[in-house]
Scaffold this motif. Structure first.
Motif, short mmCIF file in Angstrom:
data_model
loop_
_atom_site.label_atom_id
_atom_site.label_comp_id
_atom_site.label_asym_id
_atom_site.label_seq_id
_atom_site.Cartn_x
_atom_site.Cartn_y
_atom_site.Cartn_z
N ARG A 81 -42.63 -33.39 -43.23
CA ARG A 81 -41.74 -33.80 -44.31
C ARG A 81 -40.33 -34.17 -43.84
O ARG A 81 -39.72 -35.10 -44.36
N ILE A 82 -39.82 -33.44 -42.84
CA ILE A 82 -38.46 -33.76 -42.39
C ILE A 82 -38.44 -34.39 -41.01
O ILE A 82 -37.39 -34.79 -40.52
N GLY A 83 -39.60 -34.48 -40.36
CA GLY A 83 -39.69 -35.14 -39.07
C GLY A 83 -39.54 -34.17 -37.91
O GLY A 83 -39.01 -33.07 -38.05
N ILE A 84 -40.02 -34.60 -36.74
CA ILE A 84 -40.01 -33.75 -35.55
C ILE A 84 -38.59 -33.38 -35.14
O ILE A 84 -38.29 -32.22 -34.85
N LYS A 85 -37.70 -34.37 -35.11
CA LYS A 85 -36.34 -34.12 -34.63
C LYS A 85 -35.65 -33.04 -35.46
O LYS A 85 -35.08 -32.08 -34.90
N TRP A 86 -35.70 -33.16 -36.77
CA TRP A 86 -34.96 -32.21 -37.61
C TRP A 86 -35.67 -30.87 -37.71
O TRP A 86 -35.03 -29.85 -37.96
N LEU A 89 -34.36 -29.21 -34.55
CA LEU A 89 -32.95 -28.83 -34.73
C LEU A 89 -32.80 -27.65 -35.68
O LEU A 89 -31.97 -26.76 -35.46
N THR A 90 -33.61 -27.63 -36.75
CA THR A 90 -33.56 -26.51 -37.70
C THR A 90 -33.98 -25.21 -37.02
O THR A 90 -33.35 -24.16 -37.20
N GLY A 91 -35.04 -25.28 -36.22
CA GLY A 91 -35.49 -24.09 -35.50
C GLY A 91 -34.42 -23.57 -34.55
O GLY A 91 -34.16 -22.37 -34.48
N ILE A 96 -29.81 -19.80 -32.97
CA ILE A 96 -28.38 -19.66 -32.69
C ILE A 96 -27.77 -18.58 -33.57
O ILE A 96 -27.10 -17.65 -33.11
N VAL A 97 -28.02 -18.68 -34.88
CA VAL A 97 -27.40 -17.78 -35.85
C VAL A 97 -27.91 -16.36 -35.68
O VAL A 97 -27.13 -15.39 -35.58
N SER A 123 -40.65 -20.35 -34.19
CA SER A 123 -41.89 -20.94 -34.68
C SER A 123 -41.71 -22.42 -34.99
O SER A 123 -42.58 -23.24 -34.71
N LEU A 124 -40.58 -22.76 -35.61
CA LEU A 124 -40.31 -24.17 -35.92
C LEU A 124 -40.18 -24.99 -34.65
O LEU A 124 -40.55 -26.17 -34.61
N PHE A 125 -39.66 -24.35 -33.61
CA PHE A 125 -39.39 -25.10 -32.37
C PHE A 125 -40.64 -25.28 -31.51
O PHE A 125 -40.97 -26.39 -31.11
#
Length: 401
Positions: A81-86, A89-91, A96-97, A123-125
């Motif tokens: 839904r948001i694409g591989i790149k994002w 980046l979200t993962g 980081i946080v 997991s997202l990454f």
């Protein structure tokens, strides 16, 4: 890949004939897996300074792996839904946080909770990174997976060394170190990774579960579940019986990780060509099981434990590449779905291993976790051996490539 994408990416090739985007993801994968190894050298220090038991400290691994495994079921939904790149980046942003929050914590249960948040980011990454490298790399699937496993090996090998150095200053240092390194990865991906076209068909949260109906993929997942109990017995529990400081633990796991990286790149492909996937996997898992058995027999010998941990990297690196290569080809589903299904089951085993090992040590003796880990790995060998008819055809498909 067909010839048109190959020509359009030709200007981006480096000496290894891969697009720049593949090397960007490779770099980010190294940093991501450094986060796992960074914790190893500081486990005893956290137990001592926060007045925690080994089983409580083991939850730093278990919470991370459990959340990673469960969240892998939604990675396909998110990335479609948001694409591989994002998704990548979200993962990274989550890592980081939550790594920074773990470093700022004052109690073991806070750190455990924030490690779970890092697991969500992981997991997202990881599933997205694997499918991205396989999809974007030039060459066979096997060669792309070797590249991915090499990144994991490098991250795992360098992570403990950096963790030992930072951990000798403060146990908080490695957590802050992960956060800073992932900021670098975030910026590199943001600036260098092009937008990758979204899949035409959006994934469902049930797709990875449905994929496990294919016997080959299910057996590989079950095998990984079993041998990862042994894997994380070694990784999470062995530091407590080595009686080394942060620097010493960092160097031991550096040796382990270097062997893991080198064998995943150079040994696994040769064994697959020479003996085939199933025989090679059975051999590596058997050798790893015997290594854990030796650690159980000679638990009181610091030398045996240290040498065994380092040698185990030889078998684990080879097996990781072999099994991941087969996973991406064994079932008629999208690569990302196959990766998520397999990794979901695998990470559950990774969550069970640390807690089970430390609880057994507290209830019985320091040798019992290693014996138990060896039994689980031997069971994994049996699952592969008796399920070979569902797996062996991959060797004919790939031509041992």
């Amino acid at each position: 890949m067909n010839s048109e994408p190959g020509r359009s990416l030709n200007a981006q090739y480096q000496s290894a004939k891969q697009p720049v985007v593949v090397w960007v993801i490779f770099f980010a994968t190294i940093i991501s897996f450094m986060g796992l190894g960074l914790v190893d050298p500081i486990s005893p220090a956290i137990a001592q300074q926060l007045d925690a038991t080994p089983s409580q400290v083991s939850l730093l691994f278990s919470s991370y792996n459990l959340i990673t495994g469960i969240a892998l079921l939604i990675t396909g939904v998110v990335s479609s839904r948001i694409g591989i790149k994002w998704t990548l980046l979200t993962g990274i942003l989550f890592i980081i946080v939550f790594s920074a929050l773990a470093g700022s914590s004052n109690g073991i249960w806070q750190i455990v909770s924030f490690r779970g948040g890092s697991g969500l980011g992981n997991s997202l990454f990881i599933a997205t990174a694997l499918s991205a490298i396989v999809g974007l790399a030039i060459g066979s699937t096997a060669k792309a997976i070797i590249l991915y496993e090499a990144a994991i090996g490098l991250g795992i090998s360098v992570g403990p060394l950096l963790g030992g150095e930072l951990g000798s200053i403060s146990w908080r240092g490695p957590f802050y170190g992960v956060s800073v390194l992932m900021i670098i990865a975030f910026l590199v991906l943001l600036l260098k990774m092009p937008r990758v076209e979204k899949p035409k068909v959006k994934s469902s949260i049930l797709d990875p579960i449905k994929a496990l109906k294919f016997p080959g993929l299910f057996r590989l997942g079950l095998t990984a579940f079993l041998y990862n109990i042994g894997f994380f017995t070694l990784m999470a529990y062995a530091p407590f019986v080595m009686d080394l400081d942060e620097h010493g633990l960092g160097y031991v796991f550096l040796g382990w990780g270097l062997y893991l990286a080198l064998t995943s790149v150079f040994i696994a492909p040769k064994l697959q060509v020479r003996f085939g996937t199933v025989k090679s996997m059975c051999a590596m898992l058997t050798l790893f099981a015997f290594t854990l058995l030796a650690m159980g027999i000679w638990t009181d010998s610091k030398t045996v434990i240290i040498v065994s941990v380092i040698i185990a990297g030889l078998f684990l690196g080879t097996n990781n590449t072999l099994i991941t290569t087969v996973v991406m080809q064994v079932a008629p589903v999208e690569r990302a779905t196959a990766s998520a299904a397999y990794s979901f089951v695998r990470f559950i085993g990774s969550a069970v291993g640390p807690l089970l090992a430390t609880k057994l040590a507290e209830a019985y003796s320091s040798a019992v976790p290693f014996y138990t880990g060896a039994v689980f790995v031997f069971l994994g060998v049996l699952v592969v051996a008796f399920g070979r008819k569902h797996i062996a055809h991959v060797d004919q498909i790939s031509g041992h490539s």
